[in-house]
Design an enzyme around this catalytic site. Structure first.
Site, PDB file in Angstrom:
ATOM      1  N   GLU A   1       1.179  -2.857  -0.903  1.00 55.02           N
ATOM      2  CA  GLU A   1      -0.159  -3.347  -1.287  1.00 55.02           C
ATOM      3  C   GLU A   1      -1.095  -2.185  -1.611  1.00 55.02           C
ATOM      4  O   GLU A   1      -2.270  -2.206  -1.245  1.00 55.02           O
ATOM      5  CB  GLU A   1      -0.747  -4.207  -0.153  1.00 55.02           C
ATOM      6  CG  GLU A   1       0.136  -5.374   0.243  1.00 55.02           C
ATOM      7  CD  GLU A   1      -0.465  -6.269   1.319  1.00 55.02           C
ATOM      8  OE1 GLU A   1      -1.683  -6.188   1.578  1.00 55.02           O
ATOM      9  OE2 GLU A   1       0.303  -7.062   1.905  1.00 55.02           O
TER      10      GLU A   1
ATOM     11  N   HIS B   1      -3.399   0.118   2.123  1.00 53.67           N
ATOM     12  CA  HIS B   1      -4.788  -0.075   1.690  1.00 53.67           C
ATOM     13  C   HIS B   1      -5.545   1.170   2.136  1.00 53.67           C
ATOM     14  O   HIS B   1      -5.989   1.264   3.284  1.00 53.67           O
ATOM     15  CB  HIS B   1      -5.382  -1.335   2.321  1.00 53.67           C
ATOM     16  CG  HIS B   1      -4.732  -2.586   1.818  1.00 53.67           C
ATOM     17  ND1 HIS B   1      -4.854  -3.010   0.516  1.00 53.67           N
ATOM     18  CD2 HIS B   1      -3.940  -3.498   2.429  1.00 53.67           C
ATOM     19  CE1 HIS B   1      -4.183  -4.138   0.343  1.00 53.67           C
ATOM     20  NE2 HIS B   1      -3.606  -4.446   1.490  1.00 53.67           N
TER      21      HIS B   1
ATOM     22  N   ASN C   1       5.972  -6.456   7.306  1.00 52.28           N
ATOM     23  CA  ASN C   1       4.950  -5.784   6.501  1.00 52.28           C
ATOM     24  C   ASN C   1       3.697  -5.586   7.351  1.00 52.28           C
ATOM     25  O   ASN C   1       3.301  -6.495   8.093  1.00 52.28           O
ATOM     26  CB  ASN C   1       4.640  -6.728   5.312  1.00 52.28           C
ATOM     27  CG  ASN C   1       3.768  -6.137   4.238  1.00 52.28           C
ATOM     28  OD1 ASN C   1       4.019  -5.029   3.782  1.00 52.28           O
ATOM     29  ND2 ASN C   1       2.749  -6.880   3.817  1.00 52.28           N
TER      30      ASN C   1
HETATM   31  O1  9MR Z   1      -5.633 -10.283  -1.814  1.00 51.15           O
HETATM   32  C1  9MR Z   1      -5.794 -11.297  -0.840  1.00 51.15           C
HETATM   33  C2  9MR Z   1      -7.184 -11.898  -0.955  1.00 51.15           C
HETATM   34  O2  9MR Z   1      -7.334 -12.563  -2.191  1.00 51.15           O
HETATM   35  C3  9MR Z   1      -7.422 -12.846   0.199  1.00 51.15           C
HETATM   36  O3  9MR Z   1      -8.767 -13.307   0.153  1.00 51.15           O
HETATM   37  C4  9MR Z   1      -7.153 -12.130   1.499  1.00 51.15           C
HETATM   38  C5  9MR Z   1      -7.381 -13.026   2.698  1.00 51.15           C
HETATM   39  O4  9MR Z   1      -6.961 -12.432   3.862  1.00 51.15           O
HETATM   40  O5  9MR Z   1      -5.817 -11.647   1.513  1.00 51.15           O
HETATM   41  C6  9MR Z   1      -5.620 -10.696   0.532  1.00 51.15           C
HETATM   42  O6  9MR Z   1      -4.340 -10.129   0.651  1.00 51.15           O
HETATM   43  C7  9MR Z   1      -4.027  -9.524   1.898  1.00 51.15           C
HETATM   44  C8  9MR Z   1      -2.541  -9.582   2.052  1.00 51.15           C
HETATM   45  O7  9MR Z   1      -2.099 -10.917   1.947  1.00 51.15           O
HETATM   46  C9  9MR Z   1      -2.095  -9.004   3.375  1.00 51.15           C
HETATM   47  N1  9MR Z   1      -2.608  -7.667   3.555  1.00 51.15           N
HETATM   48  C10 9MR Z   1      -4.022  -7.498   3.337  1.00 51.15           C
HETATM   49  C11 9MR Z   1      -4.415  -8.049   1.971  1.00 51.15           C
HETATM   50  C12 9MR Z   1      -5.887  -7.785   1.687  1.00 51.15           C
HETATM   51  O8  9MR Z   1      -6.699  -8.501   2.566  1.00 51.15           O
END
Ligand code: 9MR
Length: 454
Positions: free
Chosen positions: A269, A241, A205
């Site tokens: 995501e 994103h 991913n």
């Molecule tokens: O949504 C997640 C957020 O709550 C955390 O603080 C963050 C920390 O890195 O990670 C976010 O999720 C991530 C995902 O695990 C991997 N891709 C990017 C996402 C957004 O940062």
């Protein structure tokens, strides 16, 4: 992957469990409109897709739980399965939130996407601050994967085994894993995951790999070589994103080239962030962006899952990470569906009567309840639309009687209640909300009525 179709009994249980609020929508121009009659998960299933959302376990009650359970066929724990969450101290495990999400998914006939096993981020301090030989690091990683994948064996449709291994230029990210184990940490992690749960689909991913570019080409080359080497790799996750108006024009072509390699593709995501405050034009562009991404997935048979990274603007990582930006998800902060929601539904073949410009919604909830009395509340929220006056009506089904109201003038005739705005709160701006409250009496039961806004 398992189909997301759900036994009626399960769906009824999901609907009844914690149903605390109902919403009615009206269009910007005052004509009647409503959410897609068919939940997104059913629309997606009819197209051979699964639609999902990232979730936070502690929020899976009330309106959030109702929507997560009824609209989506797949859940991804936003943080609960990350290494720092499940093993904060070495040898001390905390599976509480991950278990909760898996149980919720099972109760609602949903798949789970496991996220994530090997990443540069959100690792526990004991791991990142430790000093390990290559052999020790390999053993730690193998144990982590065996333990976590083994715990949920048979319950996870797909694992994001490796997350974000590449730099933007397509070179490997020189993180803990690459530095300690070399590029083969990826093949090893996949092999260990397969051994722990042979039925789970195994993914790599990453972000900024949605269009054809240096990074996605590096991912493509890696997947091709893993396939040639016989390493178990079933899919690639395109995080998506995205920034408003910037859906890559090569998205579908990119999904197709991975599919042609013989792997599944998931949009893992998805969110589309915009400058705040959100206005109607931005919300319309966002709807177009969500529609384009959904359509690209629908167009490629092997694009099997489309997951949004939080379904409501109150539950998104964007606002805190990109100050001044937000409103990135398909529901607003009051859980009213935004134009983006309807755009997804339409791209999945659904029909809605909602204007593309947005809507206002009224949400009824019982704030507190005692022997024979209760306090209720209605929140009127607008997104992509606005009101200069309002009237909320509902019909009580169990003999409830409103006795007193504030921030609205309410009358009840028989079972029919009509509440109109006070002199000072008729205006509900685009992106804003108004709340009024009331006390009432009940006996026997106090079910939540449907509110009509007009
Ligand atoms: O949504 C997640 C957020 O709550 C955390 O603080 C963050 C920390 O890195 O990670 C976010 O999720 C991530 C995902 O695990 C991997 N891709 C990017 C996402 C957004 O940062």
């Amino acid at each position: 992957m398992r189909s997301s179709s759900t036994p009626l009994r399960t769906r009824l249980a999901a609907l009844c469990a914690g149903l605390a609020a109902t919403a009615a929508l009206i269009a910007a121009g005052g004509s009647s409109a409503h959410a897609a009659d068919t939940p997104l998960r059913d629309l997606a299933a009819a197209k051979g897709k699964v639609i999902g959302t990232a979730v936070t376990g502690s929020k899976l009650t009330g309106t959030y739980g109702d929507l997560a359970g009824s609209q989506f066929g797949s859940l991804t724990p936003g943080n609960a399965m990350k290494w720092e969450s499940v093993e904060p101290s070495r040898g001390t495990f905390n599976w509480t939130e991950a278990d909760q999400i898996v149980a919720f998914a099972q109760a609602h006939g949903q798949q789970v996407r496991g996220h994530t096993l090997v990443w540069h981020n959100q690792n526990p301090g004991w791991l990142t601050n430790g000093s390990w030989t290559s052999a020790q690091l390999g053993t730690l990683l193998q144990d982590h994967i065996s333990t976590e994948v083994g715990r949920y064996k048979g319950k996870i449709a797909a694992w994001d085994v490796v997350n974000e291994p590449f730099n933007e230029d397509g070179t490997y990210r020189t993180d803990l894993w690459y530095n300690g184990l070399g590029a083969d940490y990826i093949a090893d992690a996949l092999t260990w995951a397969r051994a722990a749960d042979p039925a789970a689909k195994l993914y790599i991913n990453d972000y900024n790999v949605e269009g054809v570019n240096a990074k996605s080409t590096a991912l493509y080359t890696l997947v091709k070589s893993l396939k040639e080497r016989g390493v178990p790799i079933d899919g690639v996750g395109l995080q998506a994103h995205l920034i408003l108006g910037q859906v890559p024009s090569t998205l579908q072509q990119n999904i197709q080239r991975f599919a042609d390699l013989g792997v599944d593709v998931a949009i893992t995501e998805l969110d589309v962030r915009m400058a705040l405050p959100a206005d109607s034009a931005e919300l319309a562009q966002q709807a177009a962006d969500y529609k384009a991404v959904t359509a690209a997935c629908v167009a490629v048979t092997r694009c099997v899952n489309l997951t949004v990274w939080g379904f409501a603007d109150s539950d998104s990582w964007v606002d805190s990470t990109f100050p001044g930006y937000g409103a990135a998800t398909p529901y607003d902060a009051n859980y009213a569906p935004k134009p983006a929601y309807y755009a997804i539904a339409e791209a999945l073949g659904g029909t809605t009567t909602t204007p593309p410009t947005g809507a206002c919604s009224a949400t009824y909830s019982v704030v507190s309840q005692w022997n024979t009395g209760f306090t209720g509340q209605v929140r009127i929220a607008c997104s992509g639309a606005a009101l200069s006056s309002w009237k909320a009506t509902w019909t009580y089904g169990a003999g409830q009687q409103v006795t007193q109201a504030w921030n609205a003038a309410c009358t009840q005739s028989g079972t029919a209640v009509t509440c109109t705005n006070a002199s000072y709160n008729g205006t509900v701006p685009d992106g804003g909300s108004v709340t009024f409250g009331f006390n009432g009496t009940w006996s026997g039961g106090n079910p939540v009525p449907s509110v009509t806004l007009g």
